[in-house]
Design an enzyme around this catalytic site. Structure first.
Site, PDB file in Angstrom:
ATOM      1  N   HIS A  56      -8.896  11.415   0.076  1.00  0.00           N
ATOM      2  CA  HIS A  56      -8.173  10.155   0.151  1.00  0.00           C
ATOM      3  C   HIS A  56      -6.933  10.348   1.031  1.00  0.00           C
ATOM      4  O   HIS A  56      -5.976   9.578   0.967  1.00  0.00           O
ATOM      5  CB  HIS A  56      -7.783   9.703  -1.265  1.00  0.00           C
ATOM      6  CG  HIS A  56      -7.247   8.315  -1.344  1.00  0.00           C
ATOM      7  ND1 HIS A  56      -5.913   8.044  -1.554  1.00  0.00           N
ATOM      8  CD2 HIS A  56      -7.856   7.106  -1.238  1.00  0.00           C
ATOM      9  CE1 HIS A  56      -5.724   6.739  -1.593  1.00  0.00           C
ATOM     10  NE2 HIS A  56      -6.879   6.155  -1.399  1.00  0.00           N
TER      11      HIS A  56
ATOM     12  N   HIS B 224       0.800  -1.217   0.000  1.00  0.00           N
ATOM     13  CA  HIS B 224       0.000   0.000   0.000  1.00  0.00           C
ATOM     14  C   HIS B 224       0.836   1.271   0.000  1.00  0.00           C
ATOM     15  O   HIS B 224       0.303   2.374  -0.103  1.00  0.00           O
ATOM     16  CB  HIS B 224      -0.923  -0.019   1.231  1.00  0.00           C
ATOM     17  CG  HIS B 224      -2.049   0.962   1.183  1.00  0.00           C
ATOM     18  ND1 HIS B 224      -2.096   2.086   1.979  1.00  0.00           N
ATOM     19  CD2 HIS B 224      -3.180   0.985   0.430  1.00  0.00           C
ATOM     20  CE1 HIS B 224      -3.208   2.755   1.733  1.00  0.00           C
ATOM     21  NE2 HIS B 224      -3.883   2.120   0.795  1.00  0.00           N
TER      22      HIS B 224
END
Length: 582
Positions: free
Chosen positions: A472, A242
């Site tokens: 985000h 990630h």
């Protein structure tokens, strides 16, 4: 309850956004610069340049990133990847020609630090105050020599000087090498922003050989590109690559970029619906040409090196970092989570949430005072107060301790955490009223929310100061009470959401070694940014001014605060649930 399978979630996200092929379009299945064999040639799409069957001594030197013909300085390989096969002299001539044609170079103002030559480094007007730098001369024009945090640009919203476009991050005109990592990808879009001459390394997720083959196939039609792939380990419990670290090597400097954004259009504002944040710092190449000994690396460089080594990047890439001056990173800390199981001192200090505590102590930001924590997250895991208390303690700089420890120095009061920890995630109503009206990449599962253990009282509606935008971001704003407030305030900017997958679970006893162990399912990284940087004031200047206040105004000018603060409590409102469109 364990967090959701992030890879499966990513596939569902891609499909929810109407993408025909979630693997090739977003690349969540796509991450080894052929790590098992550093000499394996890069994936090259130029038929006229076949892979050499033998490698000369000079070719090996070029691969290491430190080759130089003393009779011809232009043969010095400036790239951090050190890939051979390009006409470096011609590229440098073209680059210098482009620089001469540039009509809007970055405005220059000399630093005030006494031991830096005024003509050696320049900075843009919105830059932070100078930090301690070495006395060696760096003949580079650096846009962000002291580090800066910016919002990502969003189409349809006015620019206020605190935002940045991906093109402005990449500076593709004279970019030699780009090492890019992301969770989601739009490869054609990303590569369209880079010159064909730029060497590219892609750090991607791939759980098996088929996924790696699909990643390579995604660039098979792109001619005249030199591309290498790196696929960090996904063995065992590791579930998600990630991290979003980007390294950009220019002829005279290295730009380190730590964004919260994936490499897709909407995360960089091109659809006008989503915003992110990004940390950037430009590090000059040493002049005269030199390399720092590994044992002399500064903490930021050491932690970065540890992370890249764990990801199985070739030694030639990692070693090339020592060609650049990391002095300006002294006020910052590179914080990461390395996927897998970590034992002993590693578990206690060097990765996951314990490494955050270590970083806070090293920077002198630790405090025994109560702190306020405002955590913006784009994904929420299966939370409980035990996890939030660990994060809160790490933000105070409290070192990791044995689970059996009952010491007050290692266990904050849970009531204090409930009162002072605010978690920002959008309600269903906020998403529906946004310009996107949906939020495929903003994730929370209803099953988490409905458990008795979920700390609903800490939730705050995440509303952007840019109306209609969704976020985000993954940012933690921390400020202590009292006189320490402004002086010891800091922010984390990076890829880690609010979940055990991102930060690691609590320390547990390993059944085999009987020592303590930290388990982490994700690869993550970020940077700790203090509000007050270590610096020396100009002659005649008074005492250093420390911003004071009870709110997030202390971060003004250092880390843009993207959300409406204080956030509205949820009350009877419900969060936005993943894949529920009702």
């Amino acid at each position: 309850m364990a967090d959701a399978d992030d890879s499966d979630m990513a596939r569902a996200i891609a499909l929810s956004l109407g993408q025909e092929d979630p693997i090739l379009k977003t690349g969540q299945e796509i991450i080894d610069l052929d790590a098992d064999n550093e000499q394996t040639p890069p994936y090259r799409k130029t038929p006229s340049q076949p892979h050499p069957s033998t490698t000369s001594h000079n070719d090996e030197a070029r691969k290491s990133g430190v080759y130089r013909d003393t009779n011809d300085p232009s043969t010095y390989t400036p790239g951090i990847l050190g890939m051979a096969g390009l006409d470096r002299k011609k590229m440098e001539e073209e680059r210098l020609a482009r620089k001469r044609k540039a009509t809007d170079p970055a405005p220059a103002s000399p630093p005030t630090k006494k031991n830096v030559k005024a003509s050696s480094i320049t900075t843009s007007p919105d830059q932070a105050a100078p930090v301690d730098m070495p006395s060696s001369s760096h003949p580079a024009i650096l846009q962000y020599p002291y580090g800066i945090v910016k919002k990502t640009w969003v189409a349809g919203h006015p620019r206020a000087g605190d935002d940045i476009k991906l093109e402005e991050v990449l500076q593709a005109e004279d970019l030699d090498v780009a090492l890019l990592s992301s969770f989601q990808w739009d490869l054609p879009w990303v590569l369209s922003k880079l010159r064909p001459e730029t060497q590219v390394g892609l750090v991607m997720q791939a759980k098996d050989e088929n996924a790696k083959d699909r990643a390579r196939a995604a660039v098979s039609s792109m001619e005249n590109r030199t591309i290498q792939f790196c696929f960090p380990s996904m063995d065992g419990q590791i579930n998600c690559m990630h991290s979003k670290l980007t390294l950009l090597s220019h002829v005279n400097y290295l730009r380190i970029v730590i964004p919260t954004a994936n490499l897709v259009k909407y995360d960089w504002g091109e659809t006008g619906t989503m915003e992110n944040s990004v940390f950037l710092i430009d590090l000059p190449r040493f002049y005269p040409r030199q390399r720092v000994d590994e044992e002399d690396l500064l903490p930021f460089a050491k932690d970065l090196t540890r992370f890249l080594t764990a990801q199985s990047l070739p030694a030639s890439i990692i070693g090339s970092l020592r060609l650049f001056d990391f002095a300006a990173t002294r006020p910052y800390a590179f914080v990461h989570t390395i996927g897998g199981a970590h034992l002993g001192s590693t578990a206690y200090n060097t990765t996951g949430w314990p490494s955050l505590a270590t970083a806070i102590n090293r920077l002198g930001l630790n405090t025994t005072a109560p702190i306020s924590v405002d955590f913006i997250t784009s994904s929420v895991g299966s939370l409980n107060m035990d996890f939030l208390t660990r994060i809160y303690a790490a933000c105070q700089g409290r070192k990791a301790s044995s689970p059996s420890s009952s010491s007050s120095s290692s266990n904050p009061d849970e009531r204090q955490v409930k009162q002072r920890f605010r978690l920002y995630f959008p309600t269903h109503a906020t998403v529906r009223s946004s310009t996107a009206r949906s939020a495929g990449t903003i994730c929370m599962q209803r099953s988490y929310w409905t458990t008795d253990r979920f700390p609903k009282s800490v939730m705050r509606d995440c509303q952007s100061v840019r109306p209609g935008c969704l976020m985000h971001n993954k940012i933690i704003f921390v400020r202590p009470d009292g006189d320490e407030g402004g002086k010891k305030a800091w922010a984390y900017v990076g890829s880690a959401n609010c979940s055990e997958s991102a930060w690691g679970n609590k320390l547990v006893k390993d059944k085999v070694t009987k020592g303590m162990k930290l388990n982490a399912r994700n690869w993550e990284c970020g940077v700790v940014v203090p509000v007050v940087l270590e610096r020396q004031e100009e002659e005649g200047d008074g005492e250093e001014t420390v911003k004071r206040g009870n709110g997030l105004e202390v971060f003004e000018g250092r880390v843009p605060v993207p959300m409406v603060w204080p956030g509205r409590e949820y009350g009877e409102r419900m969060p936005w649930f993943f894949m529920e469109e009702g």
